[in-house]
Design an enzyme around this catalytic site. Structure first.
Site, PDB file in Angstrom:
ATOM      1  CB  CYS A   1      28.047   3.259  35.796  1.00 19.22           C
ATOM      2  SG  CYS A   1      28.269   3.481  34.024  1.00 19.22           S
TER       3      CYS A   1
ATOM      4  CB  CYS B   1      29.416   0.647  33.540  1.00 16.49           C
ATOM      5  SG  CYS B   1      29.799   2.378  33.322  1.00 16.49           S
ATOM      6  CG  ASP B   2      28.399  -2.000  36.510  1.00 15.30           C
ATOM      7  OD1 ASP B   2      29.338  -2.378  35.786  1.00 15.30           O
ATOM      8  OD2 ASP B   2      28.550  -1.319  37.542  1.00 15.30           O
TER       9      ASP B   2
HETATM   10  C1  LIG Z   1      31.591   1.651  39.387  1.00 12.27           C
HETATM   11  C2  LIG Z   1      31.910   2.159  38.001  1.00 12.27           C
HETATM   12  C3  LIG Z   1      31.904   1.258  36.953  1.00 12.27           C
HETATM   13  C4  LIG Z   1      32.218   1.702  35.678  1.00 12.27           C
HETATM   14  N1  LIG Z   1      32.225   0.802  34.657  1.00 12.27           N
HETATM   15  C5  LIG Z   1      32.534   1.209  33.406  1.00 12.27           C
HETATM   16  C6  LIG Z   1      32.566   0.276  32.314  1.00 12.27           C
HETATM   17  O1  LIG Z   1      32.297  -0.916  32.494  1.00 12.27           O
HETATM   18  N2  LIG Z   1      32.877   0.765  31.081  1.00 12.27           N
HETATM   19  C7  LIG Z   1      33.168   2.084  30.859  1.00 12.27           C
HETATM   20  O2  LIG Z   1      33.477   2.455  29.716  1.00 12.27           O
HETATM   21  N3  LIG Z   1      33.123   2.979  31.861  1.00 12.27           N
HETATM   22  C8  LIG Z   1      32.823   2.586  33.119  1.00 12.27           C
HETATM   23  N4  LIG Z   1      32.765   3.494  34.133  1.00 12.27           N
HETATM   24  C9  LIG Z   1      33.032   4.907  33.831  1.00 12.27           C
HETATM   25  C10 LIG Z   1      34.544   5.122  33.673  1.00 12.27           C
HETATM   26  O3  LIG Z   1      35.194   4.527  34.770  1.00 12.27           O
HETATM   27  C11 LIG Z   1      34.876   6.595  33.594  1.00 12.27           C
HETATM   28  O4  LIG Z   1      34.150   7.171  32.531  1.00 12.27           O
HETATM   29  C12 LIG Z   1      36.367   6.797  33.320  1.00 12.27           C
HETATM   30  O5  LIG Z   1      37.130   6.143  34.304  1.00 12.27           O
HETATM   31  C13 LIG Z   1      36.726   8.275  33.309  1.00 12.27           C
HETATM   32  O6  LIG Z   1      38.090   8.358  33.112  1.00 12.27           O
HETATM   33  P1  LIG Z   1      38.935   9.663  33.439  1.00 12.27           P
HETATM   34  O7  LIG Z   1      40.294   9.367  32.915  1.00 12.27           O
HETATM   35  O8  LIG Z   1      38.254  10.868  32.957  1.00 12.27           O
HETATM   36  O9  LIG Z   1      39.016   9.805  35.014  1.00 12.27           O
HETATM   37  P2  LIG Z   1      38.862   8.868  36.276  1.00 12.27           P
HETATM   38  O10 LIG Z   1      38.731   7.453  35.933  1.00 12.27           O
HETATM   39  O11 LIG Z   1      37.821   9.495  37.104  1.00 12.27           O
HETATM   40  O12 LIG Z   1      40.300   9.022  36.983  1.00 12.27           O
HETATM   41  C14 LIG Z   1      40.846  10.208  37.396  1.00 12.27           C
HETATM   42  C15 LIG Z   1      41.815   9.913  38.502  1.00 12.27           C
HETATM   43  O13 LIG Z   1      42.810  10.928  38.563  1.00 12.27           O
HETATM   44  C16 LIG Z   1      43.327  11.017  39.877  1.00 12.27           C
HETATM   45  N5  LIG Z   1      43.254  12.400  40.387  1.00 12.27           N
HETATM   46  C17 LIG Z   1      42.133  13.117  40.696  1.00 12.27           C
HETATM   47  N6  LIG Z   1      42.467  14.327  41.189  1.00 12.27           N
HETATM   48  C18 LIG Z   1      43.814  14.366  41.190  1.00 12.27           C
HETATM   49  C19 LIG Z   1      44.766  15.363  41.589  1.00 12.27           C
HETATM   50  N7  LIG Z   1      44.388  16.553  42.074  1.00 12.27           N
HETATM   51  N8  LIG Z   1      46.082  15.071  41.469  1.00 12.27           N
HETATM   52  C20 LIG Z   1      46.505  13.872  40.969  1.00 12.27           C
HETATM   53  N9  LIG Z   1      45.644  12.905  40.577  1.00 12.27           N
HETATM   54  C21 LIG Z   1      44.322  13.147  40.682  1.00 12.27           C
HETATM   55  C22 LIG Z   1      42.472  10.117  40.766  1.00 12.27           C
HETATM   56  O14 LIG Z   1      43.134   8.877  40.948  1.00 12.27           O
HETATM   57  C23 LIG Z   1      41.220   9.954  39.917  1.00 12.27           C
HETATM   58  O15 LIG Z   1      40.503   8.812  40.260  1.00 12.27           O
HETATM   59  C24 LIG Z   1      32.491   3.081  35.436  1.00 12.27           C
HETATM   60  C25 LIG Z   1      32.488   3.986  36.501  1.00 12.27           C
HETATM   61  C26 LIG Z   1      32.205   3.527  37.775  1.00 12.27           C
HETATM   62  C27 LIG Z   1      32.211   4.508  38.926  1.00 12.27           C
END
Ligand SMILES: Cc1cc2nc3c(=O)[nH]c(=O)nc-3n(C[C@H](O)[C@H](O)[C@H](O)COP(=O)(O)OP(=O)(O)OC[C@H]3O[C@@H](n4cnc5c(N)ncnc54)[C@H](O)[C@@H]3O)c2cc1C
Length: 353
Positions: free
Chosen positions: A171, A174-175
């Site tokens: 990302c 992000c980084d």
């Molecule tokens: C390495 C990295 C660094 C990042 N750094 C930043 C940053 O500095 N700033 C920023 O704004 N964004 C950053 N991002 C992006 C950010 O992390 C994502 O946009 C954000 O986390 C998305 O949130 P979400 O709630 O949609 O889902 P996610 O964070 O993807 O979380 C969803 C979670 O739900 C759970 N889940 C999945 N399927 C199931 C199921 N069937 N049953 C029960 N639970 C389940 C799992 O634990 C899954 O990980 C980064 C991403 C990465 C990969």
């Protein structure tokens, strides 16, 4: 309410899931969150509870967390039973795992119940909806918010795994601005629109961006590809793939070894302080069994502009599982809030208390 019947179930434990839980709990909907199972398969996929942000170190762009020490606040805010398993705060701002623990705690403080298990099957053809857990249990709910996120794709190299958070990232937004990458050569892998965007973004910070692509032309749209090729700070390595990310324990990533895709014997080493995989994301939608309409990239389709509605009435989607464009913690949290408000209004419109 019939016993065993939930008003709102939230599936997922990233910023979208916890924001939805905070809003639903404060609206007296007594939400139940399935945060995912702690199993090896989820560790390998990068989908352990607390989501993608828990996989990163510093989070510098989430509003409300300017640089500063958080030790005392974290100790005071987070349940002692969970705090003791967290590494000590290393500053200077909030880390990904700290931010996610704070979000979870905030949801729990307002009465959210949390089950540490995966939802492995849904039945949205009946109402109340039915969800099946990995542990075998079945749950019924009047409304469901799907916030299961997505996961970044990597090439699958052992060396990528070794240097994650120490120069390996997926990302740039992000980084990219982190001090370790500034004015240094960086490597981006990919050939689609995402790779063009990542390379363009990083070119503002890096001394040079090497864009590594295994073919002799990009898959990206022409306009994006042309813009990239015109960028003097981007140097394209055609017909090449990354064989290994090079580095050491002290410095993290120090370079990459490339191998030609046209002549297997030909290798080249590049010095680089960072390696960015830009080969797409996989949304966590398999468990839906095709019961919600998906986009061609398998993300959940929001069916109404500026709403979190899906193709099934009473099922809402929030965060990266439906958003393949912004993919940030703040946007995920924002749509989590929207999904809780949408669910609350939908339940009221149907006469459910
Ligand atoms: C390495 C990295 C660094 C990042 N750094 C930043 C940053 O500095 N700033 C920023 O704004 N964004 C950053 N991002 C992006 C950010 O992390 C994502 O946009 C954000 O986390 C998305 O949130 P979400 O709630 O949609 O889902 P996610 O964070 O993807 O979380 C969803 C979670 O739900 C759970 N889940 C999945 N399927 C199931 C199921 N069937 N049953 C029960 N639970 C389940 C799992 O634990 C899954 O990980 C980064 C991403 C990465 C990969």
């Amino acid at each position: 309410m019939q016993e065993g019947l939930e008003r709102v179930v939230i599936i997922g434990s990233g910023p979208a899931g916890w924001a939805a839980a905070i809003y639903a709990a404060r609206a007296n909907l007594h939400p139940l969150v399935f945060e995912g199972a702690v199993i090896e398969e989820n560790r390998v996929k990068g989908t352990l509870p607390l989501g993608q942000l828990a996989l990163t170190t510093e989070v510098e762009n989430y509003p409300g967390f300017p640089e500063g020490r958080l030790d005392e606040y974290l100790n005071a805010a987070i349940d002692k039973d969970r705090r003791k398993y967290m590494p000590p705060h290393s500053g200077p701002g909030v880390s990904g795992p700290e931010l996610m623990e704070l979000m979870r705690q905030q949801a729990v403080n307002f009465g959210t119940r949390v089950t540490t298990d995966d939802v492995i099957e849904v039945n949205f053809r009946q109402h109340p909806f039915e969800l099946k857990l990995l542990g075998g249990q079945k749950i019924q709910s009047l409304a469901v918010i799907v916030a299961t996120g997505a996961r970044a794709n990597y090439l699958g190299l052992e060396s990528e795994e070794r240097f994650k958070n120490r120069g390996v990232s997926a990302c740039a937004v992000c980084d990219g601005a982190l001090p370790r990458f500034r004015k240094k050569p960086l490597v981006v892998v990919g050939g689609g629109d995402t790779a063009m965007e990542e390379a363009g973004y990083l070119s503002k910070f890096a001394s040079t961006v090497y864009l590594v692509h295994r073919r002799d032309q990009f898959r990206a749209s022409k306009i994006m590809a042309d813009r990239t090729l015109a960028n003097k700070n981007v140097s394209v390595k055609w017909n090449s793939r990354v064989d290994e990310v090079l580095g050491n324990d002290k410095d993290g990533v120090t370079g990459v070894r490339l191998r030609s895709t046209t002549d297997e014997k030909k290798t080249e080493e590049l010095d680089a302080a960072g390696y960015f995989a830009a080969i797409g994301h996989t949304p966590n939608t398999d468990f839906l069994g095709g019961q919600l309409e998906l986009t061609e990239k398998s993300y959940i389709k929001w069916t109404t502009a500026a709403r979190t509605y899906t193709s099934v009435e009473g099922v809402f989607a929030a965060g990266d599982v439906a958003d393949d464009y912004y993919r940030q913690a703040i946007t995920a949290a924002g749509s989590g809030c929207m999904a809780a408000l949408d669910a609350e209004r939908w339940l009221a419109s149907k006469g459910f208390e």
